[in-house]
Scaffold this motif. Structure first.
Motif, PDB file in Angstrom:
ATOM      1  N   THR A  74       0.831  -1.206   0.000  1.00 33.19           N
ATOM      2  CA  THR A  74       0.000   0.000   0.000  1.00 33.19           C
ATOM      3  C   THR A  74       0.865   1.257   0.000  1.00 33.19           C
ATOM      4  N   MET A  77       2.536   1.650  -3.357  1.00 29.65           N
ATOM      5  CA  MET A  77       1.520   2.083  -4.311  1.00 29.65           C
ATOM      6  C   MET A  77       1.310   3.595  -4.242  1.00 29.65           C
ATOM      7  N   GLU A 168       4.004   0.081  -9.838  1.00 27.02           N
ATOM      8  CA  GLU A 168       2.816   0.288  -8.995  1.00 27.02           C
ATOM      9  C   GLU A 168       1.707  -0.695  -9.344  1.00 27.02           C
ATOM     10  N   ASN A 169       1.535  -1.004 -10.633  1.00 29.14           N
ATOM     11  CA  ASN A 169       0.506  -1.960 -11.059  1.00 29.14           C
ATOM     12  C   ASN A 169       0.716  -3.324 -10.414  1.00 29.14           C
ATOM     13  N   THR A 172      -0.139  -3.140  -6.711  1.00 30.24           N
ATOM     14  CA  THR A 172      -1.601  -3.155  -6.563  1.00 30.24           C
ATOM     15  C   THR A 172      -2.154  -4.557  -6.798  1.00 30.24           C
ATOM     16  N   SER A 176      -5.042  -6.813  -4.869  1.00 31.40           N
ATOM     17  CA  SER A 176      -6.254  -6.615  -5.675  1.00 31.40           C
ATOM     18  C   SER A 176      -7.454  -7.432  -5.197  1.00 31.40           C
ATOM     19  N   ILE A 183      -8.865   0.456  -1.565  1.00 31.39           N
ATOM     20  CA  ILE A 183      -7.585   0.639  -2.252  1.00 31.39           C
ATOM     21  C   ILE A 183      -7.551   1.970  -2.993  1.00 31.39           C
ATOM     22  N   LYS A 187      -5.274   5.155  -2.141  1.00 33.10           N
ATOM     23  CA  LYS A 187      -4.356   5.549  -3.211  1.00 33.10           C
ATOM     24  C   LYS A 187      -4.595   6.998  -3.625  1.00 33.10           C
ATOM     25  N   ILE A 231      -8.340  -2.441 -11.167  1.00 34.23           N
ATOM     26  CA  ILE A 231      -8.112  -3.386 -10.069  1.00 34.23           C
ATOM     27  C   ILE A 231      -9.086  -4.566 -10.169  1.00 34.23           C
TER      28      ILE A 231
END
Length: 256
Positions: A74, A77, A168-169, A172, A176, A183, A187, A231
Motif C-alpha cells: 500500500t 503504491m 505500482e501496477n 496493486t 487486488s 484501495i 491511493k 483493479i
C-alpha cells in the motif's frame, strides 16, 4: 468464462476512462501547474470513490479489507502514484498530449516485465511480441523532430511515469483481492495529499476554484473510475494481461 469476460470488460473500461486524462489535462495545465494538477487529479479520484465507498461499506466483508501484511504494498503504491503523475504532467506540459498518449503504452512493457521477472506471471508468445513492438515504437516516439537524434525531455518524463506505474501496477496486483473501494480511496487521498505537499513546497500556487473543480471531476473519472475498474480486472486477468487490454487507452487518447 464469465469471470474472464468480466475482467476484459473492466480492463477495457479502465482504458476508456484513463484515455480521457491526457487530452483533458493538457488545456488544464494552462491554468494550473503540473504538480498541483497531479495532486487534485488524485484527490478527485480518492474523494469520488470515497463517496462510493460510504454507500457500499456495509456490503463488504471484514476479510476483504486491508490488513497489516498489506501495508508495504500500500505504501509503495501511494509513493509511486505521487511520483508518476508529476512526471506525466510535466512531460505533457513540455511535449504534446498525442505523443504522451502513445508513449503511455510503455506502461505495458514495464508492468509485464516486472510481473514476469519478480512476480513470476506467465507471459504468452504473443505478449512478448507485443512488448518488443511497443518498446521499439516508444524509442521512436522519444526522439524530437524528424531525423533528429536528440531525445525529447518531455517524452523521457512520460516514459519515467509509465515505469513508475508499471511497478505500482504489480504492487496493486498483490492486494487486488482486497476491497477495491478502500484501495482506490487510500491511493487517491494518499497520493493527492503527497503531491499537494510537494507542490506547495516548491512554490506552486493554488489554481482558481473553477479550475480545481474541473481537475477534481477529471480525477474522479479518469483516475478514480479507471483505477477502480483496473483493479477489478486484475483480480481475474492478472497484472500483465490487464495491462495488455489497457493498450486501448493511448489510441482513444490520441483520437480525443
Amino acid at each position: 468464462m464469465n469471470k474472464r469476460l468480466s475482467g476484459i470488460v473492466y480492463a477495457s473500461l479502465a482504458a476508456l476512462f484513463y484515455a480521457i486524462s491526457i487530452p483533458c489535462s493538457k488545456p488544464m495545465l494552462s491554468s494550473a501547474s503540473p504538480t498541483m494538477t497531479a495532486a487534485f487529479l488524485y484527490l478527485g479520484a480518492g474523494l469520488g470513490v470515497g463517496i462510493m465507498y460510504i454507500f457500499n461499506y456495509s456490503n463488504e466483508h471484514e476479510k476483504n479489507r486491508l490488513k497489516k501484511k498489506d501495508i508495504p504494498y500500500t505504501i509503495a503504491m501511494v509513493v509511486l502514484d505521487i511520483i508518476a503523475p508529476i512526471l506525466l504532467m510535466t512531460g505533457i506540459n513540455i511535449g504534446t498530449a498525442a505523443n504522451a498518449s502513445l508513449l503511455g503504452n510503455f506502461e505495458i512493457v514495464a508492468t509485464t516485465l516486472i510481473a514476469f521477472l519478480i512476480f513470476k506471471e506467465k507471459i504468452s508468445e504473443k505478449l512478448w511480441a507485443a512488448i518488443i513492438l511497443v518498446t521499439i515504437s516508444s524509442i521512436i516516439l522519444s526522439f524530437s523532430g524528424k531525423g533528429s537524434l536528440k531525445f525529447s525531455v518531455g517524452s523521457l518524463l512520460v516514459l519515467g511515469a509509465t515505469m513508475c506505474w508499471g511497478i505500482e501496477n504489480n504492487c496493486t496486483r498483490k492486494i487486488s483481492e482486497k476491497s477495491t473501494y478502500q484501495i482506490v480511496f487510500i491511493k487517491g487521498l494518499g497520493s493527492g495529499i503527497g503531491s499537494f505537499v510537494i507542490a506547495s513546497a516548491i512554490g506552486e500556487k493554488l489554481p482558481e476554484i473553477k479550475s480545481i473543480a474541473l481537475i477534481l471531476l477529471l480525477g474522479y473519472v479518469a483516475y478514480g473510475l479507471s483505477i477502480f475498474t483496473y483493479i477489478r480486472a486484475q483480480k481475474t486477468l492478472g497484472a500483465a494481461r490487464t495491462s495488455s487490454y489497457y493498450a486501448l487507452a493511448p489510441f482513444i487518447g490520441v483520437a480525443l
